[in-house]
Design an enzyme around this catalytic site. Structure first.
Site, PDB file in Angstrom:
ATOM      1  N   HIS A 105       5.920   0.789   8.833  1.00 14.78           N
ATOM      2  CA  HIS A 105       6.954  -0.244   8.949  1.00 14.78           C
ATOM      3  C   HIS A 105       6.692  -1.125   7.738  1.00 14.78           C
ATOM      4  CE1 HIS A 105       9.797  -2.908  11.159  1.00 14.78           C
ATOM      5  NE2 HIS A 105       9.248  -3.789  10.324  1.00 14.78           N
ATOM      6  N   HIS A 131       5.720  -3.503   4.964  1.00 11.96           N
ATOM      7  CA  HIS A 131       5.009  -4.777   4.987  1.00 11.96           C
ATOM      8  C   HIS A 131       4.380  -5.036   3.617  1.00 11.96           C
ATOM      9  CE1 HIS A 131       2.116  -1.659   6.133  1.00 11.96           C
ATOM     10  NE2 HIS A 131       1.160  -2.444   5.655  1.00 11.96           N
ATOM     11  N   HIS A 133       1.255  -7.238   1.515  1.00 15.70           N
ATOM     12  CA  HIS A 133      -0.065  -7.863   1.638  1.00 15.70           C
ATOM     13  C   HIS A 133      -0.154  -9.054   0.684  1.00 15.70           C
ATOM     14  CE1 HIS A 133      -1.823  -4.381   3.827  1.00 15.70           C
ATOM     15  NE2 HIS A 133      -0.821  -3.777   3.213  1.00 15.70           N
ATOM     16  N   HIS A 137       0.826  -1.211   0.000  1.00 19.20           N
ATOM     17  CA  HIS A 137       0.000   0.000   0.000  1.00 19.20           C
ATOM     18  C   HIS A 137       0.859   1.260   0.000  1.00 19.20           C
ATOM     19  CE1 HIS A 137      -3.660  -2.024   2.104  1.00 19.20           C
ATOM     20  NE2 HIS A 137      -3.794  -2.022   0.789  1.00 19.20           N
ATOM     21  N   TYR A 138       0.367   2.260  -0.696  1.00 22.89           N
ATOM     22  CA  TYR A 138       0.909   3.610  -0.552  1.00 22.89           C
ATOM     23  C   TYR A 138      -0.283   4.550  -0.608  1.00 22.89           C
ATOM     24  CZ  TYR A 138       3.800   7.684  -0.750  1.00 22.89           C
ATOM     25  OH  TYR A 138       4.415   8.873  -0.424  1.00 22.89           O
TER      26      TYR A 138
END
Length: 141
Positions: free
Chosen positions: A68, A70, A72, A61-62
Site C-alpha cells: 500500500h 507509503h 518514509h 522503498h522498492y
C-alpha cells in the site's frame, strides 16, 4: 523543540488512495500526490517534532514491506531503510516522472533480496533447475 530523541525520527506517510501499491505503479499523474505527501509530511514533522525539512530524508522503498503506497521520513542521521538498493528519494522520483511519465513502468529496478523470503526461494529453485538444464546441454555436445 528539536529534542535529542528526534535524532532517530522515523515516520511513515501512508497514501489514502488504495490503488497504488508501490513505486512501480507511479506515473506522472501521481506527481501532485507525491508533492503533497512530501509537503504535508514535512510540515507535520516540523509542527510536531520541530525538525526542519533540510534535516529530513524522504524516500520510498522498492520492494516495499507492504503493498500500500507509503513514504518514509527519517532524520539524516538515521540511515535505517535508506540503503541505495532499496531507498528511492521522493525528489528523484518526481524528477524521473517529470522526464518520463512511465519511467518506473519501464525501468529495471535493482534491489537486494533477503534470503529466506518466498521470492528468494523461487528464484533459487529456478536457477538450480536451469543450471541442470545447462549441464545436460553441455553433456550432449
Amino acid at each position: 523543540m528539536n529534542h535529542p530523541s528526534t535524532v532517530d525520527l522515523y515516520c511513515l506517510g501512508i497514501c489514502k488512495q488504495s490503488d497504488i501499491s508501490c513505486l512501480r505503479e507511479l506515473t506522472n499523474k501521481h506527481i501532485p500526490l507525491l508533492k503533497s505527501m512530501m509537503k504535508e509530511g514535512l510540515a507535520a514533522i516540523k509542527s510536531i517534532y520541530g525538525v526542519d525539512q533540510d534535516q529530513i530524508r524522504v524516500f520510498v522503498h522498492y520492494q516495499p514491506q507492504f503493498y500500500h503506497f507509503h513514504v518514509h521520513f527519517t532524520r539524516l542521521e538515521n540511515e535505517v531503510g535508506c540503503s541505495v538498493e532499496r531507498g528511492h528519494l521522493i525528489t528523484d522520483i518526481i524528477q524521473n516522472l517529470t522526464l518520463d511519465g512511465d519511467y518506473y513502468k519501464k525501468r529495471t529496478i535493482t534491489y537486494k533480496l533477503k534470503k529466506g523470503t518466498t521470492l528468494h526461494a523461487l528464484i533459487g529453485a529456478y536457477l538450480e533447475e536451469h543450471a541442470r538444464d545447462d549441464e545436460e546441454l553441455e553433456d550432449r555436445k
